[in-house]
Design a protein around this motif. Structure first.
Motif, PDB file in Angstrom:
ATOM      1  N   TYR A  24      25.482  11.091   2.395  1.00 13.68           N
ATOM      2  CA  TYR A  24      25.984  12.398   1.931  1.00 13.68           C
ATOM      3  C   TYR A  24      27.446  12.237   1.538  1.00 13.68           C
ATOM      4  CZ  TYR A  24      28.942  12.910   5.975  1.00 13.68           C
ATOM      5  OH  TYR A  24      29.939  12.714   6.894  1.00 13.68           O
ATOM      6  N   ARG A  41      22.424  -7.747   3.747  1.00 12.67           N
ATOM      7  CA  ARG A  41      23.688  -7.006   3.679  1.00 12.67           C
ATOM      8  C   ARG A  41      23.885  -6.474   2.258  1.00 12.67           C
ATOM      9  NH1 ARG A  41      28.128 -10.763   5.283  1.00 12.67           N
ATOM     10  NH2 ARG A  41      28.133 -11.270   3.079  1.00 12.67           N
ATOM     11  N   GLY A  74      28.110   0.254   0.282  1.00 15.23           N
ATOM     12  CA  GLY A  74      27.002  -0.195  -0.552  1.00 15.23           C
ATOM     13  C   GLY A  74      25.904   0.850  -0.641  1.00 15.23           C
ATOM     14  N   SER A  76      32.642  -5.367   6.642  1.00  9.50           N
ATOM     15  CA  SER A  76      33.973  -4.752   6.742  1.00  9.50           C
ATOM     16  C   SER A  76      34.399  -4.486   8.187  1.00  9.50           C
ATOM     17  CB  SER A  76      34.027  -3.467   5.916  1.00  9.50           C
ATOM     18  OG  SER A  76      33.413  -2.421   6.614  1.00  9.50           O
ATOM     19  N   PRO A  84      38.904   2.634   6.342  1.00 12.89           N
ATOM     20  CA  PRO A  84      39.879   2.796   7.416  1.00 12.89           C
ATOM     21  C   PRO A  84      40.631   1.503   7.686  1.00 12.89           C
ATOM     22  CG  PRO A  84      37.686   2.632   8.339  1.00 12.89           C
ATOM     23  CD  PRO A  84      37.537   2.560   6.840  1.00 12.89           C
ATOM     24  N   GLY A 100      17.562  -2.040   6.991  1.00 15.21           N
ATOM     25  CA  GLY A 100      17.186  -3.173   7.834  1.00 15.21           C
ATOM     26  C   GLY A 100      15.936  -2.944   8.650  1.00 15.21           C
ATOM     27  N   PHE A 156      24.307  -5.008  12.935  1.00 18.16           N
ATOM     28  CA  PHE A 156      22.926  -5.193  12.465  1.00 18.16           C
ATOM     29  C   PHE A 156      22.751  -6.410  11.539  1.00 18.16           C
ATOM     30  CE2 PHE A 156      22.274  -0.295  12.728  1.00 18.16           C
ATOM     31  CZ  PHE A 156      22.381  -0.361  14.108  1.00 18.16           C
ATOM     32  N   THR A 157      23.763  -6.736  10.755  1.00 17.74           N
ATOM     33  CA  THR A 157      23.637  -7.902   9.864  1.00 17.74           C
ATOM     34  C   THR A 157      24.486  -9.072  10.367  1.00 17.74           C
ATOM     35  OG1 THR A 157      25.495  -7.286   8.452  1.00 17.74           O
ATOM     36  CG2 THR A 157      23.352  -6.373   7.865  1.00 17.74           C
ATOM     37  N   GLY A 189      22.903   0.086  -0.689  1.00  7.87           N
ATOM     38  CA  GLY A 189      21.819  -0.440   0.142  1.00  7.87           C
ATOM     39  C   GLY A 189      21.686   0.312   1.452  1.00  7.87           C
ATOM     40  N   GLY A 190      22.692   0.216   2.290  1.00  6.30           N
ATOM     41  CA  GLY A 190      22.641   0.913   3.572  1.00  6.30           C
ATOM     42  C   GLY A 190      22.770   2.422   3.402  1.00  6.30           C
ATOM     43  N   GLY A 195      26.607  -3.439   0.962  1.00 10.53           N
ATOM     44  CA  GLY A 195      28.065  -3.329   0.828  1.00 10.53           C
ATOM     45  C   GLY A 195      28.818  -3.819   2.055  1.00 10.53           C
ATOM     46  N   GLY A 196      28.094  -4.175   3.124  1.00  9.91           N
ATOM     47  CA  GLY A 196      28.749  -4.689   4.331  1.00  9.91           C
ATOM     48  C   GLY A 196      29.544  -3.649   5.097  1.00  9.91           C
TER      49      GLY A 196
HETATM   50  C1  LIG Z   1      34.753   3.328   5.280  1.00 15.01           C
HETATM   51  C2  LIG Z   1      33.399   3.953   5.381  1.00 15.01           C
HETATM   52  C3  LIG Z   1      33.194   5.177   4.780  1.00 15.01           C
HETATM   53  C4  LIG Z   1      31.930   5.776   4.840  1.00 15.01           C
HETATM   54  N1  LIG Z   1      31.744   6.979   4.233  1.00 15.01           N
HETATM   55  C5  LIG Z   1      30.520   7.555   4.259  1.00 15.01           C
HETATM   56  C6  LIG Z   1      30.281   8.804   3.611  1.00 15.01           C
HETATM   57  O1  LIG Z   1      31.180   9.400   2.995  1.00 15.01           O
HETATM   58  N2  LIG Z   1      29.036   9.316   3.674  1.00 15.01           N
HETATM   59  C7  LIG Z   1      28.023   8.689   4.340  1.00 15.01           C
HETATM   60  O2  LIG Z   1      26.902   9.187   4.351  1.00 15.01           O
HETATM   61  N3  LIG Z   1      28.223   7.520   4.971  1.00 15.01           N
HETATM   62  C8  LIG Z   1      29.441   6.948   4.939  1.00 15.01           C
HETATM   63  N4  LIG Z   1      29.639   5.759   5.578  1.00 15.01           N
HETATM   64  C9  LIG Z   1      28.525   5.150   6.291  1.00 15.01           C
HETATM   65  C10 LIG Z   1      27.695   4.293   5.329  1.00 15.01           C
HETATM   66  O3  LIG Z   1      26.839   5.119   4.576  1.00 15.01           O
HETATM   67  C11 LIG Z   1      26.872   3.303   6.157  1.00 15.01           C
HETATM   68  O4  LIG Z   1      27.723   2.509   6.931  1.00 15.01           O
HETATM   69  C12 LIG Z   1      25.970   2.445   5.268  1.00 15.01           C
HETATM   70  O5  LIG Z   1      24.890   1.986   6.034  1.00 15.01           O
HETATM   71  C13 LIG Z   1      26.709   1.276   4.663  1.00 15.01           C
HETATM   72  O6  LIG Z   1      25.888   0.595   3.767  1.00 15.01           O
HETATM   73  P1  LIG Z   1      26.289  -0.881   3.293  1.00 15.01           P
HETATM   74  O7  LIG Z   1      25.223  -1.357   2.406  1.00 15.01           O
HETATM   75  O8  LIG Z   1      27.693  -0.858   2.791  1.00 15.01           O
HETATM   76  O9  LIG Z   1      26.333  -1.639   4.678  1.00 15.01           O
HETATM   77  P2  LIG Z   1      25.570  -2.941   5.235  1.00 15.01           P
HETATM   78  O10 LIG Z   1      26.315  -3.292   6.475  1.00 15.01           O
HETATM   79  O11 LIG Z   1      25.434  -3.943   4.187  1.00 15.01           O
HETATM   80  O12 LIG Z   1      24.134  -2.377   5.614  1.00 15.01           O
HETATM   81  C14 LIG Z   1      23.946  -1.387   6.590  1.00 15.01           C
HETATM   82  C15 LIG Z   1      22.486  -1.436   7.055  1.00 15.01           C
HETATM   83  O13 LIG Z   1      21.641  -1.244   5.929  1.00 15.01           O
HETATM   84  C16 LIG Z   1      20.838  -2.407   5.720  1.00 15.01           C
HETATM   85  N5  LIG Z   1      20.732  -2.698   4.293  1.00 15.01           N
HETATM   86  C17 LIG Z   1      21.748  -2.892   3.415  1.00 15.01           C
HETATM   87  N6  LIG Z   1      21.262  -3.188   2.210  1.00 15.01           N
HETATM   88  C18 LIG Z   1      19.906  -3.184   2.331  1.00 15.01           C
HETATM   89  C19 LIG Z   1      18.842  -3.444   1.435  1.00 15.01           C
HETATM   90  N7  LIG Z   1      19.074  -3.778   0.166  1.00 15.01           N
HETATM   91  N8  LIG Z   1      17.582  -3.374   1.892  1.00 15.01           N
HETATM   92  C20 LIG Z   1      17.324  -3.040   3.181  1.00 15.01           C
HETATM   93  N9  LIG Z   1      18.295  -2.791   4.078  1.00 15.01           N
HETATM   94  C21 LIG Z   1      19.574  -2.864   3.650  1.00 15.01           C
HETATM   95  C22 LIG Z   1      21.511  -3.522   6.480  1.00 15.01           C
HETATM   96  O14 LIG Z   1      20.591  -4.529   6.839  1.00 15.01           O
HETATM   97  C23 LIG Z   1      22.098  -2.784   7.655  1.00 15.01           C
HETATM   98  O15 LIG Z   1      21.111  -2.582   8.637  1.00 15.01           O
HETATM   99  C24 LIG Z   1      30.894   5.135   5.538  1.00 15.01           C
HETATM  100  C25 LIG Z   1      31.103   3.893   6.144  1.00 15.01           C
HETATM  101  C26 LIG Z   1      32.358   3.310   6.074  1.00 15.01           C
HETATM  102  C27 LIG Z   1      32.590   1.998   6.736  1.00 15.01           C
END
Ligand SMILES: Cc1cc2nc3c(=O)[nH]c(=O)nc-3n(C[C@H](O)[C@H](O)[C@H](O)COP(=O)(O)OP(=O)(O)OC[C@H]3O[C@@H](n4cnc5c(N)ncnc54)[C@H](O)[C@@H]3O)c2cc1C
Length: 512
Positions: free
Chosen positions: A147, A69, A137, A32, A340, A201, A78-79, A139-140, A71-72
């Motif tokens: 929280y 990745r 996601g 994203s 955002p 990651g 990092f990804t 995942g991250g 939820g991205g």
């Molecule tokens: C719009 C927005 C709103 C947010 N709101 C909040 C909030 O309310 N509260 C909060 O705490 N945080 C919030 N965040 C932060 C969010 O928790 C982190 O950005 C989180 O790491 C995103 O996870 P992802 O899987 O979507 O991202 P990704 O970019 O897919 O992953 C993030 C990291 O986690 C790793 N990862 C993902 N999946 C796995 C897996 N299956 N195994 C091992 N590693 C993995 C990736 O390699 C990367 O290093 C927000 C972020 C955004 C962009």
């Protein structure tokens, strides 16, 4: 020998790698944050744990760097950096179900938060205290110690993490699947622990999480997670920048900080509500103070009145007020909510801090100056309610070390085109550096701040040009938990197969 490990098996479905030139490649390339895009040789859409083992094993044997990745929604690269050769996209692996054997909810690692909230609510009327943006996601989010609006009442989401299923790579570059739980006698207990805030990651590819309350004696799907709210109440008061001079801005921020300092003890009735303060750049809406809660919290309107009356104390201009009460799912899983910018304005930089106290007057003056300057910028400041039940947990019990803060601060800039990168990033960096000028340009430890949050990662903390505190970046994120995280890294990823700019270093590595 791990009893639950099995050898690399061929993928059971969708084995094909998506390579450059494939019509799917560009759509699957980036997350994203449009600032970052890698150029992997292969993208694999993962649908089973066995397929993840196979893809990771193949990459490990060939020496290719892998990234995973979920939820991205990660903020850094990092990804999506040029070093990544094989990208695992987990987003099609998103099943959520109750696992009667473990008496826990099994959540596949590609689920988004919105999907998780919907599945838990529709199936059992329960939820977890995770983040507010449904497209994030699990995942991250889970691994980084997520929280959200229910955390003051119930804790961080990792306080509900019972287990993880992870593809790890041993020193002979063999991939295997390990299940690690929080049971004290689990031989992989430390791997579970590292996933309670150690950050994504780092250790392997999580294919599944299990979620269950930390409280003993609870059994059955309706008991092991908090009940989901029936209705959700949100209130906001908004001051336009035209109505705010520096003194009024100071009052609002200072009152907001004071309320959280005095209303965030675990178990206090005030932890039934949470709140935020969002200050936009000068050309934006101004300052919004928001608060929200499960509408069935006892005396919810009195608690909200108390917060808003406190914030308004001594503030002359009247804010505009909005209030709504909506069904829980409309709030928690509304598609697109919380992201955002739009698809054309998704270049993002974030910086963050854990706050034990509100801002000092000097910091508020700095914030006012940076936000209202005529210089072009998109920097915004967001303070988010924290503490409460999160702070009932001892710091070493999970990898989330910060357990006595009352607010998190996010400094975020969101813009549209690459030509605007430099000035927007520079403005945000200077803003943050000046707010924390007394502690080397970063939120120091052992004072009003307690370092930063790995899910709002900021590679500048590893750059001595921006971090002059003398504290290494990993202390700011992990504090005294870092050596234990390094030990887990050494045991489960001895070849540092999973790495990125802020990944846990092996104990002997430079920068460790
Ligand atoms: C719009 C927005 C709103 C947010 N709101 C909040 C909030 O309310 N509260 C909060 O705490 N945080 C919030 N965040 C932060 C969010 O928790 C982190 O950005 C989180 O790491 C995103 O996870 P992802 O899987 O979507 O991202 P990704 O970019 O897919 O992953 C993030 C990291 O986690 C790793 N990862 C993902 N999946 C796995 C897996 N299956 N195994 C091992 N590693 C993995 C990736 O390699 C990367 O290093 C927000 C972020 C955004 C962009």
């Amino acid at each position: 020998m791990d009893t639950n490990a099995f050898s690399t098996a061929p993928p059971t479905s969708n084995p094909s790698a998506i390579r450059p030139g494939d019509s799917r490649y560009d759509s699957l390339l980036r997350g994203s944050n449009h600032r970052f895009s890698g150029s992997p040789e292969e993208i694999h859409v993962i649908t089973t744990a066995e397929q993840a083992v196979s893809v990771v094993g193949e990459a490990a044997r060939s020496g290719a760097t892998v990234a995973v990745r979920g939820g991205g929604h990660g903020f850094e690269d990092f990804t999506a950096n040029q070093g990544v050769r094989v990208l695992l996209d987990m987003s099609e692996m998103d099943h959520v179900d109750y696992d009667p054997v473990r008496d826990a909810f099994a959540v596949e690692a590609g689920s988004t938060l919105g999907h998780l909230y919907r599945a838990l609510f529709k199936g059992w009327g329960v939820t977890v205290p995770g983040g507010e943006c449904p497209e994030v996601g699990v995942g991250g989010h889970l691994i980084g110690g997520g929280y959200g609006p229910l955390s003051r009442r119930y804790g961080a989401v990792v306080d509900f993490l019972y287990g993880v299923e992870v593809v790890v790579v041993d020193e002979d570059r063999n991939a295997r699947l390990v299940v690690a739980t929080r049971e004290p006698d689990d031989p992989h207990h430390d791997l579970w622990w590292a996933h309670t805030g150690g950050g994504g990651g780092n250790f392997g590819v999580v294919t599944r999480f299990w979620l269950r309350s930390p409280e003993a004696g609870r059994t059955g799907p309706r008991e092991i997670l908090p009940p989901a709210p029936r209705m959700w109440r949100s209130r906001a008061e908004i001051w336009s920048w035209d109505s705010l001079d520096e003194e009024t801005f100071r009052r609002v921020l200072s009152n907001f900080g004071s309320w959280f300092e005095t209303h965030s003890s675990p178990g206090s009735p005030s932890t039934g509500i949470t709140g935020f303060l969002h200050a936009s750049p000068r050309h934006g809406h101004g300052v919004v103070v928001g608060a929200m809660a499960d509408d069935d919290v006892p005396q919810v309107t009195e608690l909200l009145d108390d917060l808003f009356d406190s914030v308004r104390a001594g503030v002359a201009p009247s804010p505009m007020r909005t209030e709504s009460v909506r069904p829980w799912l409309e709030f928690s899983a509304y598609p697109g909510w919380g992201d955002p910018g739009g698809p054309d304005t998704r270049r993002i930089k974030i910086k963050a801090a854990y706050m034990r106290r509100g801002f000092s007057d000097e910091q508020i003056s700095t914030a006012y100056r940076y936000l209202t300057t005529d210089e072009p910028h998109e920097s915004q400041l967001i303070l988010i309610g924290y503490g409460g039940e999160v702070n009932a947990v001892d710091p070493p019990r999970t990898a989330t070390a910060q357990r006595d803060s009352v607010l998190k601060a996010a400094y975020m800039s969101v813009w549209g085109v690459a030509e605007d990168d430099d000035h927007n990033i520079r403005h945000l960096r200077e803003f943050y550096r000046e707010v924390y000028a007394d502690t080397g340009g970063v939120p120091g430890l052992d004072g009003p701040t307690d370092g930063s949050y790995i899910n709002y990662p900021d590679s500048d903390l590893a750059d001595p040009a921006w971090n002059r505190s003398g504290l290494p970046w990993h202390d700011l994120y992990y504090k005294e938990n870092y050596p234990r995280l390094q030990a887990v890294k050494k045991r489960y990823d001895p070849g540092d197969f999973f790495h990125h700019a802020l990944s846990i270093r092996l104990p002997q590595e430079p920068g460790a």
